[in-house]
Enzyme design. Structure first.
Site, PDB file in Angstrom:
ATOM      1  N   ARG A 129       0.821  -1.226   0.000  1.00 37.87           N
ATOM      2  CA  ARG A 129       0.000   0.000   0.000  1.00 37.87           C
ATOM      3  C   ARG A 129       0.848   1.267   0.000  1.00 37.87           C
ATOM      4  O   ARG A 129       0.466   2.270   0.596  1.00 37.87           O
ATOM      5  CB  ARG A 129      -0.943   0.031   1.204  1.00 37.87           C
ATOM      6  CG  ARG A 129      -2.069  -0.959   1.159  1.00 37.87           C
ATOM      7  CD  ARG A 129      -3.248  -0.398   0.356  1.00 37.87           C
ATOM      8  NE  ARG A 129      -4.363  -1.314   0.333  1.00 37.87           N
ATOM      9  CZ  ARG A 129      -5.413  -1.220   1.135  1.00 37.87           C
ATOM     10  NH1 ARG A 129      -5.512  -0.242   1.993  1.00 37.87           N
ATOM     11  NH2 ARG A 129      -6.380  -2.101   1.057  1.00 37.87           N
ATOM     12  N   ARG A 161      -3.113   6.975   1.203  1.00 37.50           N
ATOM     13  CA  ARG A 161      -3.572   8.211   1.839  1.00 37.50           C
ATOM     14  C   ARG A 161      -2.596   8.857   2.805  1.00 37.50           C
ATOM     15  O   ARG A 161      -2.803   9.990   3.215  1.00 37.50           O
ATOM     16  CB  ARG A 161      -4.905   7.945   2.559  1.00 37.50           C
ATOM     17  CG  ARG A 161      -6.065   7.787   1.582  1.00 37.50           C
ATOM     18  CD  ARG A 161      -7.260   7.159   2.264  1.00 37.50           C
ATOM     19  NE  ARG A 161      -6.956   5.781   2.619  1.00 37.50           N
ATOM     20  CZ  ARG A 161      -7.831   4.944   3.165  1.00 37.50           C
ATOM     21  NH1 ARG A 161      -9.049   5.347   3.458  1.00 37.50           N
ATOM     22  NH2 ARG A 161      -7.494   3.709   3.437  1.00 37.50           N
ATOM     23  N   ARG A 202      -6.143  11.745  -5.838  1.00 39.15           N
ATOM     24  CA  ARG A 202      -7.382  11.018  -5.536  1.00 39.15           C
ATOM     25  C   ARG A 202      -8.583  11.955  -5.643  1.00 39.15           C
ATOM     26  O   ARG A 202      -9.630  11.574  -6.166  1.00 39.15           O
ATOM     27  CB  ARG A 202      -7.219  10.441  -4.130  1.00 39.15           C
ATOM     28  CG  ARG A 202      -8.426   9.889  -3.458  1.00 39.15           C
ATOM     29  CD  ARG A 202      -8.662   8.463  -3.870  1.00 39.15           C
ATOM     30  NE  ARG A 202      -9.713   7.910  -3.037  1.00 39.15           N
ATOM     31  CZ  ARG A 202     -10.983   8.303  -3.074  1.00 39.15           C
ATOM     32  NH1 ARG A 202     -11.348   9.227  -3.911  1.00 39.15           N
ATOM     33  NH2 ARG A 202     -11.878   7.745  -2.285  1.00 39.15           N
ATOM     34  N   ASP A 241      -6.853  -2.358  -7.428  1.00 33.94           N
ATOM     35  CA  ASP A 241      -7.405  -2.993  -6.228  1.00 33.94           C
ATOM     36  C   ASP A 241      -7.721  -4.445  -6.547  1.00 33.94           C
ATOM     37  O   ASP A 241      -7.991  -4.780  -7.701  1.00 33.94           O
ATOM     38  CB  ASP A 241      -8.669  -2.269  -5.748  1.00 33.94           C
ATOM     39  CG  ASP A 241      -9.014  -2.678  -4.323  1.00 33.94           C
ATOM     40  OD1 ASP A 241      -8.450  -2.095  -3.389  1.00 33.94           O
ATOM     41  OD2 ASP A 241      -9.836  -3.603  -4.146  1.00 33.94           O
ATOM     42  N   TYR A 293     -15.239 -11.053   0.158  1.00 32.43           N
ATOM     43  CA  TYR A 293     -15.902  -9.758  -0.081  1.00 32.43           C
ATOM     44  C   TYR A 293     -17.122  -9.938  -0.974  1.00 32.43           C
ATOM     45  O   TYR A 293     -18.141  -9.275  -0.803  1.00 32.43           O
ATOM     46  CB  TYR A 293     -14.930  -8.755  -0.717  1.00 32.43           C
ATOM     47  CG  TYR A 293     -13.883  -8.258   0.257  1.00 32.43           C
ATOM     48  CD1 TYR A 293     -14.185  -7.236   1.162  1.00 32.43           C
ATOM     49  CD2 TYR A 293     -12.613  -8.806   0.294  1.00 32.43           C
ATOM     50  CE1 TYR A 293     -13.238  -6.784   2.078  1.00 32.43           C
ATOM     51  CE2 TYR A 293     -11.660  -8.361   1.197  1.00 32.43           C
ATOM     52  CZ  TYR A 293     -11.973  -7.357   2.083  1.00 32.43           C
ATOM     53  OH  TYR A 293     -11.049  -6.914   2.990  1.00 32.43           O
TER      54      TYR A 293
HETATM   55  O1  CP3 Z   1      -0.100  -1.442  -2.498  1.00 34.45           O
HETATM   56  C1  CP3 Z   1      -0.350  -0.504  -3.283  1.00 34.45           C
HETATM   57  O2  CP3 Z   1       0.088   0.642  -3.139  1.00 34.45           O
HETATM   58  C2  CP3 Z   1      -1.136  -0.823  -4.545  1.00 34.45           C
HETATM   59  C3  CP3 Z   1      -2.534  -0.639  -4.487  1.00 34.45           C
HETATM   60  C4  CP3 Z   1      -3.441  -1.539  -3.672  1.00 34.45           C
HETATM   61  C5  CP3 Z   1      -4.660  -1.043  -3.134  1.00 34.45           C
HETATM   62  N1  CP3 Z   1      -5.351  -2.115  -2.624  1.00 34.45           N
HETATM   63  C6  CP3 Z   1      -5.102   0.342  -3.176  1.00 34.45           C
HETATM   64  C7  CP3 Z   1      -6.152   0.802  -2.249  1.00 34.45           C
HETATM   65  C8  CP3 Z   1      -3.375  -2.911  -3.389  1.00 34.45           C
HETATM   66  C9  CP3 Z   1      -2.275  -3.904  -3.685  1.00 34.45           C
HETATM   67  C10 CP3 Z   1      -4.598  -3.242  -2.741  1.00 34.45           C
HETATM   68  C11 CP3 Z   1      -4.943  -4.618  -2.323  1.00 34.45           C
HETATM   69  C12 CP3 Z   1      -6.175  -4.849  -1.559  1.00 34.45           C
HETATM   70  N2  CP3 Z   1      -7.390  -4.239  -1.686  1.00 34.45           N
HETATM   71  C13 CP3 Z   1      -6.299  -5.882  -0.602  1.00 34.45           C
HETATM   72  C14 CP3 Z   1      -5.228  -6.872  -0.236  1.00 34.45           C
HETATM   73  C15 CP3 Z   1      -4.157  -6.292   0.610  1.00 34.45           C
HETATM   74  C16 CP3 Z   1      -4.598  -5.837   1.962  1.00 34.45           C
HETATM   75  O3  CP3 Z   1      -4.407  -4.648   2.239  1.00 34.45           O
HETATM   76  O4  CP3 Z   1      -5.103  -6.668   2.728  1.00 34.45           O
HETATM   77  C17 CP3 Z   1      -7.614  -5.830  -0.094  1.00 34.45           C
HETATM   78  C18 CP3 Z   1      -8.212  -6.727   0.976  1.00 34.45           C
HETATM   79  C19 CP3 Z   1      -8.303  -4.804  -0.810  1.00 34.45           C
HETATM   80  C20 CP3 Z   1      -9.738  -4.401  -0.691  1.00 34.45           C
HETATM   81  C21 CP3 Z   1      -9.861  -3.020  -0.215  1.00 34.45           C
HETATM   82  N3  CP3 Z   1      -9.509  -1.899  -0.950  1.00 34.45           N
HETATM   83  C22 CP3 Z   1     -10.352  -2.575   1.038  1.00 34.45           C
HETATM   84  C23 CP3 Z   1     -10.842  -3.484   2.162  1.00 34.45           C
HETATM   85  C24 CP3 Z   1     -10.284  -1.176   1.025  1.00 34.45           C
HETATM   86  C25 CP3 Z   1     -10.792  -0.249   2.096  1.00 34.45           C
HETATM   87  C26 CP3 Z   1      -9.849  -0.120   3.221  1.00 34.45           C
HETATM   88  C27 CP3 Z   1      -9.134   1.183   3.189  1.00 34.45           C
HETATM   89  O5  CP3 Z   1      -7.908   1.181   3.410  1.00 34.45           O
HETATM   90  O6  CP3 Z   1      -9.795   2.209   2.960  1.00 34.45           O
HETATM   91  C28 CP3 Z   1      -9.720  -0.767  -0.212  1.00 34.45           C
HETATM   92  C29 CP3 Z   1      -9.471   0.607  -0.645  1.00 34.45           C
HETATM   93  C30 CP3 Z   1      -8.093   0.936  -1.139  1.00 34.45           C
HETATM   94  N4  CP3 Z   1      -7.333   0.165  -1.969  1.00 34.45           N
HETATM   95  C31 CP3 Z   1      -7.391   2.151  -0.869  1.00 34.45           C
HETATM   96  C32 CP3 Z   1      -6.174   2.074  -1.572  1.00 34.45           C
HETATM   97  C33 CP3 Z   1      -5.092   3.128  -1.670  1.00 34.45           C
HETATM   98  C34 CP3 Z   1      -7.908   3.322  -0.032  1.00 34.45           C
HETATM   99  C35 CP3 Z   1      -9.085   3.963  -0.694  1.00 34.45           C
HETATM  100  C36 CP3 Z   1      -8.931   5.444  -1.027  1.00 34.45           C
HETATM  101  O7  CP3 Z   1      -7.861   5.923  -1.402  1.00 34.45           O
HETATM  102  O8  CP3 Z   1      -9.964   6.103  -0.939  1.00 34.45           O
END
Ligand code: CP3
Length: 340
Positions: free
Chosen positions: A21, A25, A34, A71, A146
C-alpha cells in the site's frame, strides 16, 4: 535490478525494500490526485492518474519496487459484480448467491481491465530501469469473502459460513476466480510486470481443512497457470495470518517467495528463509509509532533475516495515519546497515 536479484535467491546487503500500500492516503500527493480522480475506482481505471500515484512513492523514497495501483476487487467487478467504495466504509458489493456464481462467464473481462493493462505498459516505460514493477491480484479466498459478505467484516464470518454450508459452491467460486485471476496476471506480465504478488489477506481466518481447500488449492491453480505462460516470472504469495500453515502453503503452492505478516516469529521466518526468499515483516503500527519501537523492529528483522534472501517490507499495508518522516527513518535504517 536489486529486487529481482533478491527474488532469484541472492542475499544482498542492504536488502531491497518496498511497502505494501505504498501509494496511499498517508501521502499528500496521493490525496491530491485522488481528489482529482473523483472516486477511488475512477482512479484505478484512469491510466494517467494510476501511473501518477504509482510513481509518487518511487519519486519520494526511491523504493526498489513499485506496485501497480489498482485494487483486488477489480476482478469481480470485471466479472460483472457491482462495486463501489464509500468513504470510511471501504468496498460495497451486492452479495453473490449460488445462482450468481453459476452466471459468471467472463464476457468482457479483459476489455473491462484494459485500462489496468495500459497502466502497466506505461509504468514499465516510465519507471527507472533498476526499479521492479510488481503486478498483483487478490487470492480467490480473500476476493470471495468480499463477494459473499458484500463488504468488509472483522473476521469474514459470512464467507466462512457460506463455505461450510455450501462447500461445493465455494469450491466452484474460488476455482473460477483462480482461472480469471491467472489470466489477469498473465496479461499484466505480458504488459510489463516483472513479478506478481497474490494477496490472501484473509487466509488467517481459515481452519486447517478450509485452508487447504480454499487457500492452497486455488493459489496453486493460479501459480501453475501463470508458470505455464511465463515460466521465469517470480511469484510472491502473501497468505496473511497463515501462522503454522506457512510451510504447507509454500510447499503446496510452489510460490517463489513468501510474504510474512508481522505475527510470524523471526525464528520461524529464519527457518522459512532456509527454503527460499522471504518478504516482510515489520508491524505497520511500529511504523506509526516511530522512535525506538520502529528502530527495534527494523533491527530485529535485519539481525534475524538480513544475511539471507530478504525483501524488506511491512507485515501488511501502511496505514493512512503514518508520518512520512517515519517511512524515511525506516528506509534509512535498513539501507545504512552494513553486512554482518
Ligand atoms: O499497495 C499498493 O500501493 C497498490 C494498491 C493496492 C490497493 N489495494 C489500493 C487501495 C493494493 C495492492 C490493494 C490490495 C487490496 N485491496 C487488498 C489486499 C491487501 C490488503 O491490504 O489486505 C484488499 C483486501 C483490498 C480491498 C480493499 N480496498 C479494502 C478493504 C479497502 C478499504 C480499506 C481502506 O484502506 O480504505 C480498499 C481501498 C483501497 N485500496 C485504498 C487504496 C489506496 C484506499 C481507498 C482510497 O484511497 O480512498
Amino acid at each position: 535490478m536489486p529486487f529481482m536479484d533478491a527474488l532469484s535467491g541472492a542475499a544482498a546487503f542492504p536488502p531491497p525494500i518496498w511497502m505494501m500500500r505504498q501509494a496511499g492516503r498517508y501521502l499528500p500527493e496521493y490525496r491530491e490526485t485522488r481528489k482529482q480522480a473523483g472516486s477511488f475506482l475512477d482512479l484505478c481505471y484512469n491510466p494517467d492518474l494510476a501511473v501518477e500515484v504509482t510513481l509518487q512513492p518511487i519519486r519520494r523514497f526511491a523504493f526498489d519496487a513499485s506496485i501497480l495501483f489498482s485494487d483486488i476487487l477489480v476482478v469481480p467487478h470485471a466479472l460483472g459484480r457491482d462495486l463501489r467504495f464509500e468513504e470510511g466504509r471501504g468496498p460495497l458489493m451486492t452479495p453473490i448467491t449460488t445462482a450468481g456464481i453459476d452466471r459468471i462467464d467472463g464476457a468482457g473481462f479483459h476489455e473491462h481491465l484494459s485500462p489496468v493493462y495500459e497502466t502497466v505498459r506505461r509504468l514499465r516505460r516510465e519507471l527507472p530501469k533498476h526499479t521492479a514493477l510488481i503486478g498483483f491480484c487478490g487470492a480467490p479466498w480473500t476476493v470471495a469473502t468480499y463477494m459473499i459478505a458484500g463488504h468488509g467484516t472483522p473476521d469474514q464470518s459470512p464467507g466462512r459460513l457460506f463455505a461450510y454450508r455450501n462447500a461445493e459452491d465455494m469450491g466452484r467460486l474460488v476455482a473460477k476466480l483462480a482461472d480469471y485471476s491467472a489470466e489477469y496476471l498473465i496479461r499484466q506480465i505480458s504488459a510489463g510486470a516483472d513479478v506478481v504478488q497474490i494477496f490472501d489477506s484473509w487466509s488467517g481466518v481459515l481452519d486447517e481443512a478450509s485452508f487447504e481447500a480454499f487457500c492452497v488449492r486455488p493459489v496453486a491453480r493460479i501459480v501453475n497457470a501463470v508458470r505455464a505462460a511465463h515460466p521465469n516470472v517470480p511469484i510472491i504469495g502473501f497468505p496473511k495470518g497463515a501462522g503454522a500453515l506457512y510451510d504447507t502453503f509454500r510447499q503446496k503452492t510452489g510460490v517463489d517467495a513468501l510474504g510474512l505478516d508481522w505475527t510470524v516469529p523471526l525464528s520461524q521466518a529464519k527457518r522459512l528463509q532456509g527454503g527460499g526468499v522471504v518478504q516482510g515483516n515489520l508491524d505497520p503500527m511500529r511504523l506509526v509509532a516511530g522512535g525506538s519501537a520502529l528502530d527495534d523492529g527494523v533491527d530485529a528483522i535485519m539481525a534475524a533475516l538480513g544475511s539471507g534472501p530478504l525483501v524488506f517490507n511491512l507485515g501488511h499495508g501502511i496505514t493512512p495515519e503514518t508520518p512520512i518522516s517515519h517511512v524515511e527513518r525506516m528506509i534509512h535504517r535498513v539501507r545504512s546497515r552494513t553486512a554482518q
